[in-house]
Design an enzyme around this catalytic site. Structure first.
Site, short mmCIF file in Angstrom:
data_model
loop_
_atom_site.label_atom_id
_atom_site.label_comp_id
_atom_site.label_asym_id
_atom_site.label_seq_id
_atom_site.Cartn_x
_atom_site.Cartn_y
_atom_site.Cartn_z
N SER A 153 0.84 -1.20 0.00
CA SER A 153 0.00 0.00 0.00
C SER A 153 0.88 1.26 0.00
CB SER A 153 -0.94 -0.06 1.21
OG SER A 153 -1.93 0.93 1.14
N ASP A 319 -8.99 -6.30 -4.60
CA ASP A 319 -8.59 -5.00 -4.04
C ASP A 319 -9.13 -3.91 -4.95
OD1 ASP A 319 -7.34 -2.74 -3.08
OD2 ASP A 319 -5.33 -3.60 -3.05
N HIS A 352 -8.16 -4.99 -0.22
CA HIS A 352 -6.86 -4.37 0.03
C HIS A 352 -6.17 -4.97 1.27
CE1 HIS A 352 -3.85 -1.31 -0.48
NE2 HIS A 352 -4.04 -0.84 0.73
#
Lengths: 378, 378
Positions: A153, A319, A352
């Site tokens: 991320s 995601d 995610h």
């Protein structure tokens, strides 16, 4: 403590007295970085792996704190002796970023220029600023070249930035569930979360510490929004669906009716107890600003012309925050530059959040890649 | 006024003195419904089409108010002489739902039992309650059977409910961009919006009118969240992308940097000026509660066993709020019951908002279907 844990760990701190120039034009005159290390640095100093953290994390990446229950580091399932990132082979460093509320210098600390708590006056920090600060810490640790920089991320953005601006200082970049920049929708979610915090009357323009209050209402809403975007629609449906809290409808707009409401409120409440509102603003802005292609007319392929290391990218099919398509943009830019790139698109249901979870295919890919890096050490 | 407009229109109101029993067990002792009509009811009283509204809309569906600029009804592009829903052929009725802030009895009105403004004491209303109230209005208008009930989003849920509970009173159900129930993610977004409103200190437990304030902060955040879910990721990217407001980064967490931020704040500000906070809570709860299959053990096919009319369903490929998959669930349940169903999955970029926009393929499908209905009138 789980089996294969790195065991009890202790955070370390390092003080820096040379000013750090920031992208904004401001500078941090003095600052402190908190970090942890796991495993042993080898004699050649060639087996160090830097782990960069995302929004809600810190330098405490693996192991536990003695006497503290449930204090496992945020990537403890990945890092340890015999784990995919094997601390018998690698020296792993977790660093807490500037602006955080978990130890390194941030808005909750005193500004040396005024003696007052920074609050909203803490300078805006960018991914590049964080990476520059991390590089200085590595200088002090005597680590010239990293075996790899690893992050998911926002942590993946730091890994990418490392590979662009410190190409000689690393051999591998491992960027998971990340993107070359935020989309308009990503920025939109960040902005709503920020507005919830900033318009909370307890925010006091970011100087709430002096008022003895915390903008908890805003933090709760911000976290609830974030949480929706971390999970896939599917996993939310499987986990909660339309499950009711009670057998009968209560016909209330304010009470909890559905389990998903209870879950989100709980997440919001927990978060508002420990996270700093100014840190939330700073970190979401760092996300918004990250856009290395901007200096290259938006051309990501030209951007990566300066890269030298080898890459592993991974993304997760469900995601929708940083979708596989965003990772593929990076892979394409790397391939355009004939760089050595591995890419795994992992069919995982968790959205995610998957990058933090222990999925066998995902961990298998990482284990294999770290073994390749270990092989190069021999 | 656009060409083919129904022209100047005037809202009408009807007072009801017989109590309306509600699903919650409460009742509305007296209430008023606001509505508008366009076109002429034919001699056989067979050409009436009821239009049900979604979250942020009202009985003002088409035409303009004299002396008010930009006062076009919310589905004015669809309804008028020569338009897809042709008012030369049909008598179109728009009704404002109970609990609204646009005219029909709602939380801003006085409770006849106490003489005080309802505020948070306005009873929770459901899709079924709305439909029951609509049916009473049609009774008073002398309309026994509708040619069609038409609605998009939450309006589509009302159209579906009509077809389940008043099967003899309609010949066609047209439900666009809707779902048989909200998903966990849908409920989650509603809940965050509600928390933003309810935790705004100006909400005062829903009795803010007496304090002379409005929970604008919460309404703004609620609207910003909603707006993100109405638009597709793609259309947001095309319209705003990473466009900056200024040429250079301002390095601020609180000022606007990106155009998408400016757009969302503007939407939030506008909304907070005219929408009622209690209405927002009521309408999102009506959305959450809608789940006709609940009484049938979650079996949607069994649910539609009681249906008799013909159906048109339409969905939009980029709608991630009520995705095509949700419309297909309904289509499958209708087909399981050997009902006459048409279904159009329209490749439009605009996300959920597409149902309000003038897309040639979409309007073509509606025009053709209304011509079919008109043909049956002859």
């Amino acid at each position: 403590m789980t089996p294969q844990s790195v065991g009890f760990v202790q955070p370390q701190r390092m003080q820096f007295d040379e000013p750090l120039p920031l992208r904004s034009g401001a500078q941090l005159r003095q600052y402190e970085l908190h970090y942890e290390t796991y495993g042993q640095l080898n004699a050649e100093r060639s087996n160090a792996i830097l782990v960069c953290h995302a929004l809600n994390a810190s330098h405490h990446v693996a192991g536990v704190y003695e006497g503290q229950e449930k204090s496992e580091g945020w990537w403890d399932n990945l890092i340890g002796p015999g784990k995919p990132l094997d601390t018998n082979q690698f020296f792993v460093i977790g660093i807490n970023n500037l602006g955080s509320c978990f130890g390194s210098t941030g808005p909750m600390h005193a500004n040396p220029a005024t003696g007052q708590v920074y609050g909203a006056d803490f300078p805006v920090v960018t991914v590049q600023d964080w990476v520059d600060a991390q590089a200085r810490l590595l200088d002090r640790l005597g680590i010239g070249q990293l075996a790899a920089v690893l992050g998911g991320s926002l942590g993946g953005m730091q890994a990418l930035d490392w590979s662009l601006r410190y190409p000689e200082r690393m051999r591998h970049c491992i960027a998971i569930a990340t993107a070359p920049s935020l989309s308009a929708q990503n920025i939109a979610f960040n902005e709503v979360a920020r507005r919830a915090i900033i318009t909370d009357p307890d925010f006091h323009g970011g100087h709430f510490y002096a008022h003895g209050v915390v903008p908890k209402r805003g933090l709760r809403v911000a976290r609830m929004i974030g949480h929706i975007t971390y999970l896939s629609d599917d996993v939310m449906e499987q986990k909660f669906g339309r499950q009711m809290r009670a057998a009968e409808l209560g016909y209330s707009t304010q009470d909890i009716e559905f389990q998903i409401e209870s879950y989100l409120r709980h997440q919001g409440d927990k978060f508002s107890e420990y996270f700093d509102a100014n840190t939330y603003l700073l970190i979401t802005r760092a996300l918004d600003y990250f856009d290395p292609a901007r200096e290259h007319g938006g051309d990501l392929s030209r951007t990566f012309a300066q890269a030298r290391c080898k890459y592993l990218l991974a993304s997760f099919t469900t995601d929708w925050r940083f979708s596989p398509a965003r990772s593929r943009e990076i892979v394409k830019a790397l391939l355009d530059n004939k760089l050595d790139v591995s890419y795994a698109e992992i069919d995982a249901p968790h959205g995610h959040d998957a990058f933090l979870l222990e999925d066998p295919r995902y961990h298998g890919v990482l284990r294999a890649y770290f073994q390749r890096i270990a092989g190069e050490l021999a």
